[in-house]
Motif scaffolding. Structure first.
Motif, PDB file in Angstrom:
ATOM      1  N   SER A 312       0.842  -1.182   0.000  1.00 56.32           N
ATOM      2  CA  SER A 312       0.000   0.000   0.000  1.00 56.32           C
ATOM      3  C   SER A 312       0.891   1.250   0.000  1.00 56.32           C
ATOM      4  O   SER A 312       2.085   1.158  -0.297  1.00 56.32           O
ATOM      5  CB  SER A 312      -0.903  -0.039   1.241  1.00 56.32           C
ATOM      6  OG  SER A 312      -1.805   1.028   1.233  1.00 56.32           O
ATOM      7  N   THR A 313       0.331   2.408   0.321  1.00 57.80           N
ATOM      8  CA  THR A 313       1.142   3.633   0.368  1.00 57.80           C
ATOM      9  C   THR A 313       0.849   4.381   1.657  1.00 57.80           C
ATOM     10  O   THR A 313      -0.167   4.133   2.314  1.00 57.80           O
ATOM     11  CB  THR A 313       0.803   4.603  -0.789  1.00 57.80           C
ATOM     12  OG1 THR A 313      -0.493   5.159  -0.535  1.00 57.80           O
ATOM     13  CG2 THR A 313       0.794   3.904  -2.136  1.00 57.80           C
ATOM     14  N   GLU A 314       1.741   5.326   1.984  1.00 59.47           N
ATOM     15  CA  GLU A 314       1.566   6.100   3.214  1.00 59.47           C
ATOM     16  C   GLU A 314       0.245   6.855   3.234  1.00 59.47           C
ATOM     17  O   GLU A 314      -0.356   7.054   4.276  1.00 59.47           O
ATOM     18  CB  GLU A 314       2.709   7.105   3.374  1.00 59.47           C
ATOM     19  CG  GLU A 314       3.840   6.550   4.208  1.00 59.47           C
ATOM     20  CD  GLU A 314       5.016   7.508   4.303  1.00 59.47           C
ATOM     21  OE1 GLU A 314       4.958   8.399   5.157  1.00 59.47           O
ATOM     22  OE2 GLU A 314       5.972   7.343   3.512  1.00 59.47           O
ATOM     23  N   ASN A 315      -0.183   7.276   2.054  1.00 56.38           N
ATOM     24  CA  ASN A 315      -1.428   8.041   1.996  1.00 56.38           C
ATOM     25  C   ASN A 315      -2.663   7.161   2.121  1.00 56.38           C
ATOM     26  O   ASN A 315      -3.757   7.650   2.375  1.00 56.38           O
ATOM     27  CB  ASN A 315      -1.511   8.812   0.691  1.00 56.38           C
ATOM     28  CG  ASN A 315      -0.447   9.884   0.627  1.00 56.38           C
ATOM     29  OD1 ASN A 315      -0.273  10.617   1.581  1.00 56.38           O
ATOM     30  ND2 ASN A 315       0.282   9.930  -0.471  1.00 56.38           N
ATOM     31  N   ASP A 316      -2.484   5.855   1.894  1.00 51.17           N
ATOM     32  CA  ASP A 316      -3.647   4.961   1.915  1.00 51.17           C
ATOM     33  C   ASP A 316      -3.911   4.328   3.276  1.00 51.17           C
ATOM     34  O   ASP A 316      -5.011   3.840   3.529  1.00 51.17           O
ATOM     35  CB  ASP A 316      -3.475   3.847   0.868  1.00 51.17           C
ATOM     36  CG  ASP A 316      -3.727   4.376  -0.535  1.00 51.17           C
ATOM     37  OD1 ASP A 316      -4.635   5.210  -0.699  1.00 51.17           O
ATOM     38  OD2 ASP A 316      -3.005   3.969  -1.464  1.00 51.17           O
ATOM     39  N   LEU A 317      -2.907   4.320   4.128  1.00 50.14           N
ATOM     40  CA  LEU A 317      -3.085   3.645   5.415  1.00 50.14           C
ATOM     41  C   LEU A 317      -3.422   4.658   6.503  1.00 50.14           C
ATOM     42  O   LEU A 317      -2.725   5.646   6.678  1.00 50.14           O
ATOM     43  CB  LEU A 317      -1.808   2.902   5.800  1.00 50.14           C
ATOM     44  CG  LEU A 317      -1.973   1.910   6.942  1.00 50.14           C
ATOM     45  CD1 LEU A 317      -2.713   0.667   6.464  1.00 50.14           C
ATOM     46  CD2 LEU A 317      -0.634   1.516   7.530  1.00 50.14           C
ATOM     47  N   ARG A 318      -4.502   4.413   7.221  1.00 48.66           N
ATOM     48  CA  ARG A 318      -4.857   5.298   8.343  1.00 48.66           C
ATOM     49  C   ARG A 318      -5.428   4.466   9.483  1.00 48.66           C
ATOM     50  O   ARG A 318      -5.859   3.324   9.280  1.00 48.66           O
ATOM     51  CB  ARG A 318      -5.866   6.355   7.895  1.00 48.66           C
ATOM     52  CG  ARG A 318      -7.199   5.779   7.428  1.00 48.66           C
ATOM     53  CD  ARG A 318      -8.288   6.848   7.380  1.00 48.66           C
ATOM     54  NE  ARG A 318      -9.526   6.321   6.822  1.00 48.66           N
ATOM     55  CZ  ARG A 318     -10.431   5.635   7.510  1.00 48.66           C
ATOM     56  NH1 ARG A 318     -10.243   5.367   8.801  1.00 48.66           N
ATOM     57  NH2 ARG A 318     -11.531   5.184   6.921  1.00 48.66           N
ATOM     58  N   LEU A 319      -5.421   5.067  10.687  1.00 52.34           N
ATOM     59  CA  LEU A 319      -6.011   4.377  11.831  1.00 52.34           C
ATOM     60  C   LEU A 319      -7.517   4.290  11.641  1.00 52.34           C
ATOM     61  O   LEU A 319      -8.141   5.220  11.114  1.00 52.34           O
ATOM     62  CB  LEU A 319      -5.718   5.161  13.114  1.00 52.34           C
ATOM     63  CG  LEU A 319      -4.270   5.131  13.597  1.00 52.34           C
ATOM     64  CD1 LEU A 319      -4.099   6.068  14.786  1.00 52.34           C
ATOM     65  CD2 LEU A 319      -3.871   3.708  13.996  1.00 52.34           C
ATOM     66  N   ALA A 320      -8.115   3.197  12.073  1.00 47.84           N
ATOM     67  CA  ALA A 320      -9.575   3.084  12.029  1.00 47.84           C
ATOM     68  C   ALA A 320     -10.163   4.002  13.100  1.00 47.84           C
ATOM     69  O   ALA A 320      -9.548   4.222  14.147  1.00 47.84           O
ATOM     70  CB  ALA A 320      -9.977   1.635  12.296  1.00 47.84           C
TER      71      ALA A 320
END
Ligand code: ATP
Ligand code: MG
Length: 568
Positions: A312-320
């Motif tokens: 994935s990418t840094e922009n695609d991963l976030r905390l739920a």
């Protein structure tokens, strides 16, 4: 240069927005000025330092055999679509359209442009290997521009791109740049470490970062004094620390009222954080799925390793969010892998734990005596950050940790861009094959800030002589005194003629005020023409030894300075 004509604009007070020494001192010394966060104007003194840094980089790049060009910051969307990065790059990329609705971006980096140039210009393998570079302004709409020139939205970078026929050629070009960077940062007198790095959004399979060691650095690096292994914590490997917790017992639910953090639960149950498991739930916008990541309670998650594992990418991963966690049947602060219906990534150390404590996915409850494999399963790999004290992956000795400022990075791109963008050459068998590429960046403005971080004291900046805006300043104590003025002028002329960069402080101001300015600005040598001027004697101070002054003859001082300047 006469001080009265220099547009000097020193400040006495610390500007409120500045938090680190280099930012404070650059503003206070009147080297830079800004209207907008993360966008800077260079004033005469600051620009002189920038030019000197650029020239040292230029000399060493030219020496390495690289060719200098200069590209525009404006890049057409089409090239970024070809490389696949128009989609991937995210909001850091500054995009705009012209009056005909054609789309562009302001280059954050130039892989696409250089690849396009070379595919158009180079047809024969005789032109290879080739290394081209530029020193040019880059644009990145950073989430948090801060620390002055360290992390700005517009900054100066030296970027170079190498094109080779094969892997072996790339290895040589890469080593050549590695050695060139080492020479460059040594010439800046920086205390730095070269570390193994993650390749991030640039891509490719091998990379090193050049880290100036500093408290204010935004990168953590771990290293082994014994065998020389050194890596960014995002990239670092370390041996697995096995703590298995004894013979496996039956799972039990425990009441842990309002105890959400590892520390709170560990204290409440009277256990060590390493007997617990941290379960953090993310949403990956790339695969459109939730992912739970498990590391031991005493560890931090290495998001870069998670991103790489998920492709994935840094922009695609976030905390739920808390609501999302609830929709998955769990509760924030009490998450655990059992009966959690999402992809589960398990750090190697968690897979080795027996009788650990995990969240029960139920308000105010945890489960104890849990073990991977018997009670839950998942995808096992390294998802933790390396820490000081972990064992070196090469030799097994304890690693140390320090903070660093990334001043440069080199990458083996291989054929990532040449394949996507059809940058090929014709080989002996008359086949078109993609060139094998590398790319190499130095943050010019960030290097300037890093030098200040390593070279300053309570009075101001202490420039190394080869990047100082001027080499020496001459201060007559009493601007009405004939002898003092005459000696000042005589020394000024002699030094200037010898190629030394001299300031004559002709301002109508108190001498103490003048010294404060020059110490703040960091001029390496300060000559004072005072009472003893009639005898051809001056007071001499070196900025790196500012509390000592020496009464010397004009000849001695001139000789020392000319000699020092010739050596640089
Ligand atoms: P960082 O991790 O600090 O954001 P990066 O790895 O994204 O940097 P590169 O793409 O490797 O940066 O760019 C090459 C060099 O440009 C970096 O090594 C750094 O010295 C400099 N640089 C990158 N971003 C900035 C910025 N926002 N402000 C100033 N210099 C920068
Ligand atoms: Mg980098």
């Amino acid at each position: 240069m006469f001080a009265s004509k220099m547009l000097l604009s020193t400040l006495k007070d610390v500007p409120q927005e500045a938090k680190i020494p280099s930012h404070i001192l650059l503003l206070r010394a009147g080297m830079i000025k800004n209207e907008v966060s993360g966008v800077f104007n260079y004033l005469p003194l600051g620009l002189r330092v920038i030019r000197k840094i650029e020239n040292i980089i230029r000399e060493e790049m030219d020496r390495s055999g690289a060719l200098e060009i200069l590209c525009s910051a404006i890049q057409p969307k089409e090239l970024w679509v070809e490389s696949g990065r128009w989609q991937k790059y995210g909001p850091e990329l500054i995009r705009f359209s012209d009056r005909h609705d054609r789309e562009f971006c302001l280059g954050p980096t130039h892989e696409e442009i250089f690849t396009s140039l070379v595919r158009d210009l180079v047809k024969s393998s005789k032109s290879l290997p080739l290394n081209i570079y530029q020193i040019q302004t880059k644009y990145r709409d950073e989430v948090r521009p801060r620390f002055g020139l360290m992390r700005s939205r517009e900054f100066i970078m030296k970027d170079a791109y190498s094109f080779d026929k094969d892997e072996e050629g790339l290895d040589k070009s890469y080593q050549n740049m590695y050695d060139t960077y080492t020479r460059i940062f040594n010439r800046f007198k920086l205390n730095f470490k070269v570390v193994l790095a993650d390749t991030g959004a640039i891509g490719g399979n091998s990379s090193h970062q050049f880290m100036a060691l500093s408290e204010v650095g935004e990168s953590d690096i771990v290293y082994c004094d014994d065998c020389g292994y050194a890596a960014d914590v995002e990239k670092a490997e370390a041996r697995v620390d096995v703590y298995n917790g004894g013979e496996l017992k039956e799972v039990e639910e425990v009441y842990t009222p309002e105890k959400r953090t590892i520390e709170e639960v560990a204290n409440y149950l009277n256990i060590m954080p390493k007997q617990m498991v941290k379960t953090i739930i993310y949403y990956d916008n790339n695969s459109k799925e939730f992912v739970a990541v498990l590391v031991r309670g005493d560890r931090d998650i290495n998001e870069i390793k998670v991103i790489n594992y998920l492709d994935s990418t840094e922009n695609d991963l976030r905390l739920a969010t808390n609501e999302e966690i609830e929709s998955l049947g769990s509760v924030h602060g009490f998450c655990g892998p059992i009966n959690l219906n999402v992809k589960i990534l398990v750090d190697e150390e968690v897979a080795n734990l027996k009788n650990c404590v995990i969240g029960a996915n139920k308000e105010s409850y945890h489960l104890k005596n849990v073990a991977y494999d018997r009670d839950f399963k998942g995808l096992v790999s390294c998802f933790r950050k390396a820490e000081a004290g972990d064992l070196c992956p090469i030799c097994g000795k304890p690693l140390k940790k320090e903070r660093g400022i990334e001043v440069g990075q080199i990458f083996k791109l291989q054929t990532k861009y040449s394949l996507a963008m059809n940058c090929t050459y014709t080989n002996e068998k008359n086949e078109n094959v993609p060139m094998v590429m590398g790319c190499y960046g130095i943050g010019v403005s960030r290097t300037l800030a890093s030098i200040i971080e390593q070279y300053h004291d309570d009075y101001g900046i202490i420039w190394p002589l080869n990047v100082a805006p001027y080499h020496v300043v001459i201060v007559p104590v009493n601007s009405k005194d004939e002898a003092q003025n005459q000696l000042a002028k005589e020394m000024y002329d002699k030094l200037t003629k010898a190629g030394v960069e001299v300031i004559l402080d002709d301002r109508d101001a108190k001498v103490g005020f003048k010294f404060k300015d020059w110490e703040l600005i960091g001029i390496p040598y300060i000559i004072t023409c005072g009472r003893d001027a009639v005898n051809g004697m001056v007071e001499f101070k070196r900025r790196n030894d500012v509390n000592n002054k020496y009464l010397l003859s004009k000849e001695e001082v001139i000789e020392e300075i000319i000699k020092a300047v010739e050596e640089i």
